[in-house]
Design a protein around this motif. Structure first.
Motif, PDB file in Angstrom:
ATOM      1  N   PHE A 249     -53.407  49.243 -18.871  1.00 59.74           N
ATOM      2  CA  PHE A 249     -54.556  50.131 -18.749  1.00 59.74           C
ATOM      3  C   PHE A 249     -55.798  49.449 -19.300  1.00 59.74           C
TER       4      PHE A 249
ATOM      5  N   TYR B 195     -59.187  50.936 -21.027  1.00 62.64           N
ATOM      6  CA  TYR B 195     -59.903  52.097 -21.534  1.00 62.64           C
ATOM      7  C   TYR B 195     -61.292  51.650 -22.008  1.00 62.64           C
TER       8      TYR B 195
ATOM      9  N   GLN C 228     -64.611  52.856 -24.547  1.00 66.46           N
ATOM     10  CA  GLN C 228     -65.046  53.740 -25.631  1.00 66.46           C
ATOM     11  C   GLN C 228     -66.534  53.521 -25.876  1.00 66.46           C
TER      12      GLN C 228
ATOM     13  N   ASN D  57     -69.317  56.161 -30.763  1.00 67.32           N
ATOM     14  CA  ASN D  57     -69.039  57.477 -31.352  1.00 67.32           C
ATOM     15  C   ASN D  57     -68.438  58.464 -30.352  1.00 67.32           C
ATOM     16  N   LYS D  58     -67.699  57.951 -29.393  1.00 68.43           N
ATOM     17  CA  LYS D  58     -67.054  58.809 -28.401  1.00 68.43           C
ATOM     18  C   LYS D  58     -65.557  58.542 -28.378  1.00 68.43           C
ATOM     19  N   GLY D  59     -64.838  59.375 -27.639  1.00 64.18           N
ATOM     20  CA  GLY D  59     -63.417  59.149 -27.438  1.00 64.18           C
ATOM     21  C   GLY D  59     -63.176  58.089 -26.383  1.00 64.18           C
ATOM     22  N   LEU D  60     -61.930  57.914 -26.004  1.00 63.35           N
ATOM     23  CA  LEU D  60     -61.561  56.891 -25.034  1.00 63.35           C
ATOM     24  C   LEU D  60     -61.402  57.490 -23.651  1.00 63.35           C
TER      25      LEU D  60
ATOM     26  N   LEU E  59     -60.154  56.574 -19.628  1.00 65.12           N
ATOM     27  CA  LEU E  59     -59.421  55.638 -18.789  1.00 65.12           C
ATOM     28  C   LEU E  59     -60.324  55.102 -17.693  1.00 65.12           C
TER      29      LEU E  59
ATOM     30  N   GLU F 267     -67.205  49.562 -25.883  1.00 65.52           N
ATOM     31  CA  GLU F 267     -66.065  48.733 -26.231  1.00 65.52           C
ATOM     32  C   GLU F 267     -64.955  48.979 -25.217  1.00 65.52           C
TER      33      GLU F 267
ATOM     34  N   PHE G 271     -60.928  48.268 -24.010  1.00 66.98           N
ATOM     35  CA  PHE G 271     -59.589  47.948 -24.501  1.00 66.98           C
ATOM     36  C   PHE G 271     -58.636  47.737 -23.326  1.00 66.98           C
TER      37      PHE G 271
ATOM     38  N   LEU H 157     -49.084  53.469 -26.570  1.00 68.51           N
ATOM     39  CA  LEU H 157     -50.033  52.418 -26.247  1.00 68.51           C
ATOM     40  C   LEU H 157     -50.259  51.559 -27.475  1.00 68.51           C
TER      41      LEU H 157
ATOM     42  N   PHE I   7     -52.856  49.190 -29.050  1.00 73.96           N
ATOM     43  CA  PHE I   7     -54.249  48.758 -28.962  1.00 73.96           C
ATOM     44  C   PHE I   7     -54.497  47.516 -29.798  1.00 73.96           C
ATOM     45  N   GLY I   8     -55.297  46.604 -29.232  1.00 72.13           N
ATOM     46  CA  GLY I   8     -55.837  45.490 -30.004  1.00 72.13           C
ATOM     47  C   GLY I   8     -57.250  45.830 -30.423  1.00 72.13           C
ATOM     48  N   LYS I   9     -58.022  44.794 -30.743  1.00 70.56           N
ATOM     49  CA  LYS I   9     -59.366  45.024 -31.255  1.00 70.56           C
ATOM     50  C   LYS I   9     -60.381  45.317 -30.173  1.00 70.56           C
TER      51      LYS I   9
END
Lengths: 115, 112
Positions: free
Chosen positions: B34, B36, B38, B41-44, B46, B88, B90, B100, B102-104
Protein backbone atom coordinates in the motif's frame (compact mmCIF):
# COMPACT_ATOMS: atom_id res chain seq x y z
CA UNK A 1 -20.97 6.69 6.99
CA UNK A 2 -18.75 8.57 9.41
CA UNK A 3 -15.98 5.98 8.97
CA UNK A 4 -13.55 5.76 11.89
CA UNK A 5 -14.02 8.37 14.58
CA UNK A 6 -11.75 9.10 17.52
CA UNK A 7 -12.23 11.14 20.67
CA UNK A 8 -10.80 13.28 22.06
CA UNK A 9 -8.79 15.12 19.41
CA UNK A 10 -6.34 16.52 21.94
CA UNK A 11 -5.54 15.75 25.56
CA UNK A 12 -2.95 16.77 28.11
CA UNK A 13 -2.35 14.38 31.00
CA UNK A 14 -0.23 14.58 34.10
CA UNK A 15 2.19 11.76 34.89
CA UNK A 16 0.36 8.90 36.58
CA UNK A 17 -3.11 9.87 35.38
CA UNK A 18 -5.22 7.46 33.38
CA UNK A 19 -7.48 7.92 30.40
CA UNK A 20 -9.31 6.07 27.67
CA UNK A 21 -8.99 6.93 24.00
CA UNK A 22 -12.21 6.15 22.20
CA UNK A 23 -12.47 4.67 18.71
CA UNK A 24 -15.67 3.82 16.86
CA UNK A 25 -16.29 2.64 13.32
CA UNK A 26 -19.63 2.35 11.56
CA UNK A 27 -18.54 0.16 8.65
CA UNK A 28 -19.15 -3.19 10.38
CA UNK A 29 -15.46 -4.04 10.18
CA UNK A 30 -14.29 -6.91 12.33
CA UNK A 31 -10.61 -5.96 12.30
CA UNK A 32 -9.51 -2.91 14.31
CA UNK A 33 -6.10 -1.53 15.23
CA UNK A 34 -4.38 1.01 17.46
CA UNK A 35 -1.17 2.70 16.37
CA UNK A 36 1.01 5.40 17.83
CA UNK A 37 3.10 7.83 15.83
CA UNK A 38 6.02 9.62 17.41
CA UNK A 39 7.44 12.78 15.79
CA UNK A 40 9.24 12.08 12.53
CA UNK A 41 8.46 8.39 12.69
CA UNK A 42 6.10 5.94 11.08
CA UNK A 43 3.27 4.25 12.92
CA UNK A 44 3.82 1.46 15.41
CA UNK A 45 1.14 -1.09 16.20
CA UNK A 46 0.02 -1.17 19.84
CA UNK A 47 -2.88 -3.63 19.84
CA UNK A 48 -5.27 -5.11 17.34
CA UNK A 49 -8.52 -7.04 17.35
CA UNK A 50 -9.96 -9.48 14.84
CA UNK A 51 -13.44 -9.39 16.30
CA UNK A 52 -15.51 -8.69 19.38
CA UNK A 53 -13.93 -10.35 22.40
CA UNK A 54 -10.60 -11.03 20.65
CA UNK A 55 -7.55 -8.81 21.07
CA UNK A 56 -3.82 -9.28 20.66
CA UNK A 57 -0.61 -7.36 21.27
CA UNK A 58 1.24 -5.51 18.58
CA UNK A 59 4.77 -4.19 18.55
CA UNK A 60 4.54 -1.74 21.48
CA UNK A 61 1.78 -2.86 23.92
CA UNK A 62 3.46 -1.98 27.25
CA UNK A 63 1.55 0.62 29.25
CA UNK A 64 -1.70 0.10 27.34
CA UNK A 65 -4.80 -2.06 27.56
CA UNK A 66 -7.65 -2.65 25.17
CA UNK A 67 -11.04 -4.28 25.15
CA UNK A 68 -13.48 -5.13 22.38
CA UNK A 69 -16.98 -5.77 23.66
CA UNK A 70 -18.72 -4.69 20.46
CA UNK A 71 -17.87 -4.70 16.76
CA UNK A 72 -18.05 -0.91 16.59
CA UNK A 73 -15.88 0.14 19.54
CA UNK A 74 -12.22 -0.45 20.36
CA UNK A 75 -11.11 1.76 23.28
CA UNK A 76 -7.46 2.11 24.28
CA UNK A 77 -6.69 2.54 27.98
CA UNK A 78 -3.63 4.21 29.50
CA UNK A 79 -3.47 3.32 33.18
CA UNK A 80 -0.45 5.24 34.46
CA UNK A 81 0.50 7.87 31.93
CA UNK A 82 4.21 8.44 31.35
CA UNK A 83 6.01 11.09 29.26
CA UNK A 84 7.09 8.32 26.86
CA UNK A 85 3.44 7.94 25.90
CA UNK A 86 3.34 11.43 24.44
CA UNK A 87 2.38 10.69 20.86
CA UNK A 88 -0.36 10.82 18.26
CA UNK A 89 -2.64 7.81 18.42
CA UNK A 90 -4.46 6.46 15.39
CA UNK A 91 -7.23 3.92 15.28
CA UNK A 92 -7.91 1.96 12.10
CA UNK A 93 -10.25 -0.72 10.81
CA UNK A 94 -10.53 -2.96 7.77
CA UNK A 95 -13.09 -5.07 6.03
CA UNK A 96 -13.55 -8.61 7.24
CA UNK A 97 -13.46 -10.35 3.91
CA UNK A 98 -10.23 -9.95 1.96
CA UNK A 99 -12.15 -10.26 -1.29
CA UNK A 100 -13.50 -6.77 -0.66
CA UNK A 101 -10.06 -5.28 -0.10
CA UNK A 102 -7.62 -5.45 2.78
CA UNK A 103 -6.64 -1.82 3.22
CA UNK A 104 -7.05 -0.14 6.57
CA UNK A 105 -9.17 2.96 7.12
CA UNK A 106 -7.75 5.42 9.62
CA UNK A 107 -9.31 7.80 12.07
CA UNK A 108 -8.15 11.43 12.39
CA UNK A 109 -5.98 10.74 15.43
CA UNK A 110 -5.74 11.80 19.08
CA UNK A 111 -2.81 14.01 20.06
CA UNK A 112 -1.76 13.14 23.62
CA UNK A 113 0.79 15.01 25.73
CA UNK A 114 1.93 13.70 29.11
CA UNK A 115 3.60 16.24 31.36
CA UNK B 1 8.27 -11.09 7.52
CA UNK B 2 7.80 -8.56 4.78
CA UNK B 3 9.64 -5.26 4.94
CA UNK B 4 10.11 -2.25 2.73
CA UNK B 5 12.78 0.38 2.28
CA UNK B 6 11.85 3.88 1.26
CA UNK B 7 15.04 5.07 -0.31
CA UNK B 8 14.62 8.79 0.32
CA UNK B 9 13.66 10.48 3.58
CA UNK B 10 12.92 13.74 1.70
CA UNK B 11 12.13 14.52 -1.93
CA UNK B 12 11.91 18.09 -3.22
CA UNK B 13 10.22 18.97 -6.50
CA UNK B 14 8.88 22.08 -8.16
CA UNK B 15 5.22 22.46 -8.91
CA UNK B 16 4.42 20.99 -12.31
CA UNK B 17 7.37 18.59 -12.38
CA UNK B 18 7.17 14.80 -12.04
CA UNK B 19 7.20 13.05 -8.69
CA UNK B 20 9.05 9.81 -7.97
CA UNK B 21 8.98 8.26 -4.50
CA UNK B 22 10.95 5.05 -4.30
CA UNK B 23 10.03 1.90 -2.40
CA UNK B 24 11.77 -1.47 -2.46
CA UNK B 25 10.36 -4.52 -0.73
CA UNK B 26 11.91 -7.72 0.52
CA UNK B 27 9.73 -10.76 0.35
CA UNK B 28 10.03 -14.32 -0.82
CA UNK B 29 6.59 -14.13 -2.34
CA UNK B 30 4.40 -11.57 -3.99
CA UNK B 31 3.35 -9.15 -1.25
CA UNK B 32 0.38 -6.90 -0.71
CA UNK B 33 1.63 -3.33 -0.72
CA UNK B 34 0.00 0.00 0.00
CA UNK B 35 0.90 3.63 -0.42
CA UNK B 36 -0.60 5.91 2.22
CA UNK B 37 -0.36 9.70 2.40
CA UNK B 38 -0.39 11.81 5.55
CA UNK B 39 -0.88 15.55 5.25
CA UNK B 40 0.40 17.68 8.14
CA UNK B 41 -1.52 17.07 11.36
CA UNK B 42 -3.94 14.75 9.57
CA UNK B 43 -4.72 11.05 9.54
CA UNK B 44 -3.62 8.60 6.87
CA UNK B 45 -5.35 8.22 3.55
CA UNK B 46 -4.94 5.32 1.16
CA UNK B 47 -3.48 6.37 -2.19
CA UNK B 48 -3.37 2.99 -3.87
CA UNK B 49 -2.76 -0.69 -3.26
CA UNK B 50 -1.15 -3.63 -5.00
CA UNK B 51 -2.71 -7.05 -4.49
CA UNK B 52 -1.35 -8.92 -7.54
CA UNK B 53 -4.32 -8.24 -9.79
CA UNK B 54 -2.40 -5.77 -12.00
CA UNK B 55 1.19 -4.56 -11.89
CA UNK B 56 0.33 -0.96 -12.77
CA UNK B 57 -1.92 0.47 -10.11
CA UNK B 58 -3.70 3.78 -10.42
CA UNK B 59 -4.63 5.65 -7.30
CA UNK B 60 -6.27 8.85 -6.27
CA UNK B 61 -5.14 12.38 -7.14
CA UNK B 62 -3.23 11.27 -10.24
CA UNK B 63 -0.78 8.98 -8.46
CA UNK B 64 0.18 5.57 -9.75
CA UNK B 65 2.67 2.85 -8.88
CA UNK B 66 4.15 -0.04 -10.79
CA UNK B 67 4.98 -3.34 -9.15
CA UNK B 68 8.21 -4.71 -10.63
CA UNK B 69 9.02 -8.15 -9.34
CA UNK B 70 12.41 -8.27 -11.10
CA UNK B 71 13.46 -5.13 -9.25
CA UNK B 72 11.45 -5.79 -6.07
CA UNK B 73 10.16 -2.25 -6.35
CA UNK B 74 6.85 -0.43 -6.01
CA UNK B 75 7.72 3.19 -6.78
CA UNK B 76 5.07 5.91 -6.57
CA UNK B 77 4.85 8.41 -9.41
CA UNK B 78 2.83 11.41 -10.53
CA UNK B 79 3.35 13.27 -13.81
CA UNK B 80 2.92 16.76 -12.39
CA UNK B 81 3.21 17.82 -8.77
CA UNK B 82 0.75 20.19 -7.13
CA UNK B 83 1.31 22.22 -3.99
CA UNK B 84 -1.36 20.14 -2.28
CA UNK B 85 0.75 17.00 -2.76
CA UNK B 86 3.19 18.17 -0.09
CA UNK B 87 2.86 15.51 2.60
CA UNK B 88 4.48 12.42 4.01
CA UNK B 89 4.13 9.20 2.03
CA UNK B 90 4.37 5.70 3.41
CA UNK B 91 4.98 2.50 1.46
CA UNK B 92 3.54 -0.22 3.65
CA UNK B 93 3.52 -4.01 3.36
CA UNK B 94 0.75 -6.19 4.69
CA UNK B 95 1.80 -8.57 7.46
CA UNK B 96 0.30 -11.12 9.78
CA UNK B 97 -3.34 -10.52 10.73
CA UNK B 98 -3.60 -7.77 8.14
CA UNK B 99 -1.32 -5.64 10.25
CA UNK B 100 0.69 -2.93 8.53
CA UNK B 101 4.37 -2.36 9.19
CA UNK B 102 5.22 1.30 8.79
CA UNK B 103 8.68 2.72 8.20
CA UNK B 104 9.68 6.34 8.47
CA UNK B 105 8.17 7.45 5.19
CA UNK B 106 9.23 9.98 2.57
CA UNK B 107 8.48 13.66 3.00
CA UNK B 108 7.51 15.29 -0.30
CA UNK B 109 8.24 19.00 -0.50
CA UNK B 110 6.72 20.99 -3.38
CA UNK B 111 8.00 24.45 -4.17
CA UNK B 112 6.22 27.04 -6.34
Amino acid sequence: NAGVTQTPKFRILKIGQSMTLQCTQDMNHNYMYWYRQDPGMGLKLIYYSVGAGITDKGEVPNGYNVSRSTTEDFPLRLELAAPSQTSVYFCASRRTRTAFGNEQFFGPGTRLTVL
Amino acid sequence: AQSVTQLDSHVSVSEGTPVLLRCNYSSSYSPSLFWYVQHPNKGLQLLLKYTSAATLVKGINGFEAEFKKSETSFHLTKPSAHMGDAAEYFCVPLSGYSTLTFGKGTMLLVSP
